[in-house]
Design an enzyme around this catalytic site. Structure first.
Site, mmCIF file in Angstrom:
data_model
loop_
_atom_site.group_PDB
_atom_site.id
_atom_site.type_symbol
_atom_site.label_atom_id
_atom_site.label_comp_id
_atom_site.label_asym_id
_atom_site.label_seq_id
_atom_site.Cartn_x
_atom_site.Cartn_y
_atom_site.Cartn_z
ATOM 1 N N LYS A 52 0.838 -1.213 0.000
ATOM 2 C CA LYS A 52 0.000 0.000 0.000
ATOM 3 C C LYS A 52 0.868 1.257 0.000
ATOM 4 O O LYS A 52 0.574 2.221 -0.707
ATOM 5 C CB LYS A 52 -0.952 -0.013 1.206
ATOM 6 C CG LYS A 52 -2.105 -0.999 0.991
ATOM 7 C CD LYS A 52 -2.913 -1.305 2.235
ATOM 8 C CE LYS A 52 -3.899 -2.430 1.913
ATOM 9 N NZ LYS A 52 -4.556 -3.009 3.084
ATOM 10 N N GLN A 96 -5.176 -1.664 9.250
ATOM 11 C CA GLN A 96 -4.949 -2.954 8.600
ATOM 12 C C GLN A 96 -5.602 -4.070 9.427
ATOM 13 O O GLN A 96 -5.352 -4.195 10.621
ATOM 14 C CB GLN A 96 -3.438 -3.207 8.452
ATOM 15 C CG GLN A 96 -3.094 -4.498 7.734
ATOM 16 C CD GLN A 96 -3.539 -4.493 6.263
ATOM 17 O OE1 GLN A 96 -3.428 -3.505 5.551
ATOM 18 N NE2 GLN A 96 -4.052 -5.637 5.809
ATOM 19 N N ASP A 119 -11.601 2.626 3.492
ATOM 20 C CA ASP A 119 -12.041 1.254 3.212
ATOM 21 C C ASP A 119 -13.566 1.118 3.234
ATOM 22 O O ASP A 119 -14.084 0.026 3.014
ATOM 23 C CB ASP A 119 -11.453 0.289 4.257
ATOM 24 C CG ASP A 119 -10.068 -0.191 3.869
ATOM 25 O OD1 ASP A 119 -9.807 -0.304 2.661
ATOM 26 O OD2 ASP A 119 -9.255 -0.450 4.780
#
Ligand code: NAP
Length: 289
Positions: A52, A96, A119
């Site tokens: 990422k 994460q 997200d």
């Protein structure tokens, strides 16, 4: 049989985000900024986080690493998130997953500012998404839609089966496909006669989390198969999906491979979401002036 690889889609999205990021930097004299929080030592998560950061660099984003030890307490993590929520230099905060088992994911996500949620995991953003009114979209299902779009696979009027009903993949996937005018059947572990249903579908999205589970008996020669499943080391080697790829590939019209299919799309759509959040926040601040 066509292999629906994501590489060309990833490159196209990268180019589009890079252009937007350049324009953002010219206008606001700073880069879009993604903060990535990683708790613990899970090797696969470390690989995903590194990927990422690399992806951010390629599109001209600033990305910062917030590594916290595996023994971090839930409240410490929440305090860190709250600090980043308040930090005006941060546009998006990625937590994460999975988190260590002593930390409750839902309680933690409840403290993430939805305006900084790239997200689309917060309840506020999911609510907006299902109401058709969100700045961000769930990364993996949106990545699937981008693959279909790239390969000119229209789902209008098509019968689609989605296997899996999780909040991060199956349910938003069904919503996006329905919004694109498909007729969607959402299946799960209690579904009866699954192979009968998938065999009748034009398109099957598989997100069951079962390595190499779905063989050729689930599909026919006209099936388009999207394999969301991802299993393996996280190192890019020895990865497999939910579908028995070698067996199914020669028997169907088109299929996404693993690796090289849906997986890389999730980072691309994360970049798009981060860009959208940065633009929305900068615009809001400008309107306040
Ligand atoms: P999940 O939360 O474990 O959900 C799995 C879903 O599949 C559940 O709804 C379950 O039904 C259903 N299911 C399980 N076994 C089944 C079977 N034999 N037949 C029919 N349905 C079955 O998983 P997830 O988070 O949605 O992830 C699914 C897969 O996608 C995993 O392999 C994951 O690693 C992968 N994934 C990939 C990406 C990416 O970047 N490419 C991102 C996210 C997830 P019940 O609801 O009845 O239990």
């Amino acid at each position: 049989m066509q292999k629906l690889e994501s590489k060309p889609v990833v490159e196209k999205i990268r180019e589009q985000v890079l252009q937007k990021s350049d324009a953002f930097q010219k206008k606001y004299h700073r880069k879009p900024h993604l903060a990535v929080i990683l708790v613990g030592d899970d090797p696969a998560s470390h690989v995903y986080v590194r990927n990422k950061h690399v992806a951010c660099e390629k599109v001209g984003f600033q990305s910062t690493n917030h590594q916290m030890p595996a023994i971090t307490q839930e409240q410490e993590l929440i305090s860190h998130i709250q600090k980043l929520n308040q930090d005006s230099a941060v546009d998006a905060i990625l937590i994460q997953l999975p988190l260590p088992s002593h930390i409750n994911k839902e309680r933690v996500l409840a403290h993430l500012d939805p305006h900084k949620d790239p997200d689309c995991l917060t309840e506020a953003n999911l609510g907006k998404f299902f109401s058709g009114n969100s700045v961000v979209k769930p990364c993996t299902p949106w990545g699937v839609m981008r693959i279909l779009e790239h390969y000119n696979i229209s789902v209008t009027g098509k019968d689609v089966v989605v296997i899996g009903r999780s909040l991060i993949v199956g349910k938003p996937m069904a919503c996006l496909l329905s919004d694109a005018n498909a007729t969607v059947t959402l299946c799960h572990s209690k579904t009866k006669n699954l192979a009968e249903k998938t065999n009748q579908a034009d398109l099957v999205v598989v997100a069951a989390g079962k390595p190499r589970f779905f063989g050729k008996e689930y599909f026919n020669a006209k099936s388009v198969v999207i394999d969301v499943g991802i299993h393996g080391s996280g190192s890019g080697q020895g990865l497999c999906g939910d579908v028995k790829y070698d067996e199914v590939y020669p028997q169907v019209l088109a299929i996404t491979p693993v690796p090289g299919g849906v997986g890389p799309m999730t980072i691309s759509t994360l970049l798009e979401n981060t860009m959208a959040l940065a633009e929305a926040r900068a615009q809001k601040l400008e309107n306040k002036k």
